[in-house]
Scaffold this motif. Structure first.
Motif, PDB file in Angstrom:
ATOM      1  N   ALA A 128      41.509  32.225 -93.819  1.00  0.00           N
ATOM      2  CA  ALA A 128      40.549  32.358 -92.727  1.00  0.00           C
ATOM      3  C   ALA A 128      39.719  33.615 -92.936  1.00  0.00           C
ATOM      4  O   ALA A 128      40.222  34.649 -93.365  1.00  0.00           O
ATOM      5  N   ALA A 129      38.422  33.504 -92.660  1.00  0.00           N
ATOM      6  CA  ALA A 129      37.536  34.654 -92.807  1.00  0.00           C
ATOM      7  C   ALA A 129      37.861  35.685 -91.727  1.00  0.00           C
ATOM      8  O   ALA A 129      38.137  35.328 -90.588  1.00  0.00           O
ATOM      9  N   PRO A 130      37.827  36.943 -92.091  1.00  0.00           N
ATOM     10  CA  PRO A 130      38.122  37.959 -91.078  1.00  0.00           C
ATOM     11  C   PRO A 130      37.008  38.026 -90.049  1.00  0.00           C
ATOM     12  O   PRO A 130      35.862  37.715 -90.329  1.00  0.00           O
ATOM     13  N   GLU A 131      37.363  38.406 -88.850  1.00  0.00           N
ATOM     14  CA  GLU A 131      36.391  38.538 -87.770  1.00  0.00           C
ATOM     15  C   GLU A 131      35.455  39.708 -88.083  1.00  0.00           C
ATOM     16  O   GLU A 131      35.895  40.735 -88.594  1.00  0.00           O
ATOM     17  N   PRO A 132      34.156  39.552 -87.788  1.00  0.00           N
ATOM     18  CA  PRO A 132      33.245  40.666 -88.050  1.00  0.00           C
ATOM     19  C   PRO A 132      33.553  41.847 -87.127  1.00  0.00           C
ATOM     20  O   PRO A 132      33.941  41.678 -85.981  1.00  0.00           O
ATOM     21  N   VAL A 133      33.360  43.019 -87.672  1.00  0.00           N
ATOM     22  CA  VAL A 133      33.632  44.236 -86.926  1.00  0.00           C
ATOM     23  C   VAL A 133      32.406  44.579 -86.098  1.00  0.00           C
ATOM     24  O   VAL A 133      31.296  44.641 -86.608  1.00  0.00           O
ATOM     25  N   VAL A 134      32.598  44.758 -84.805  1.00  0.00           N
ATOM     26  CA  VAL A 134      31.510  45.123 -83.904  1.00  0.00           C
ATOM     27  C   VAL A 134      31.563  46.631 -83.700  1.00  0.00           C
ATOM     28  O   VAL A 134      32.576  47.170 -83.269  1.00  0.00           O
TER      29      VAL A 134
END
Length: 149
Positions: free
Chosen positions: A45-51
């Motif tokens: 799974a692709a990692p969640e983008p960092v906000v």
């Protein structure tokens, strides 16, 4: 005199069992390593983008809120100054002298890009209208500065 109680066959049988075990191990690992994988591996799974909270980062690095607000981009109306208009009454064409960001004024014809994303749409008496495209809605209306008596 020493007599061998196990006989001559015991060491031979132990050696045969040992080599059979070595052979079976070699066959097992050979088949294990040469076999194709049973199934495809599940996709990672692709990692969640960092906000990133830019305001918090600015405060962390020592920026004061007053300076951050002062450095914000100026509004579009304050960036453009209409210096002159040469409008064609019958043709709808013409040109306008527009100063951008306090730089010297440049002439722009109707339909020309004043800045990326802003097109000179039309001209009127002492006024110019800018928008995203020629046929689109007017984003910015510029007027000539009033002369004081």
């Amino acid at each position: 005199m020493v007599t061998n109680t196990y006989g001559r066959w015991a060491p031979r049988l132990a050696t045969l069992l040992l080599w059979a075990l070595v052979g079976a191990t070699a066959v097992y690992w050979g088949l294990k390593l040469s076999a194709s994988p049973a199934g495809t591996a599940p996709a990672a799974a692709a990692p969640e983008p960092v906000v990133t909270d830019t305001q918090a980062l600015a405060r962390l690095l020592g920026a004061s809120p007053v300076l951050a607000a002062a450095e914000a981009a100026p509004s579009a109306a304050s960036r453009f100054v209409l210096m002159g208009v040469l409008a064609g009454t019958a043709s709808g064409g013409g040109a306008a002298l527009i100063a951008v960001d306090g730089k010297p004024a440049k002439p722009y014809r109707v339909g020309a890009n004043v800045e990326p994303g802003l097109v000179l749409q039309s001209l009127g008496k002492g006024a110019a209208r800018l928008g995203a495209s020629m046929d689109g809605a007017t984003t910015l209306a510029l007027e000539m500065p009033r002369k004081r008596p």
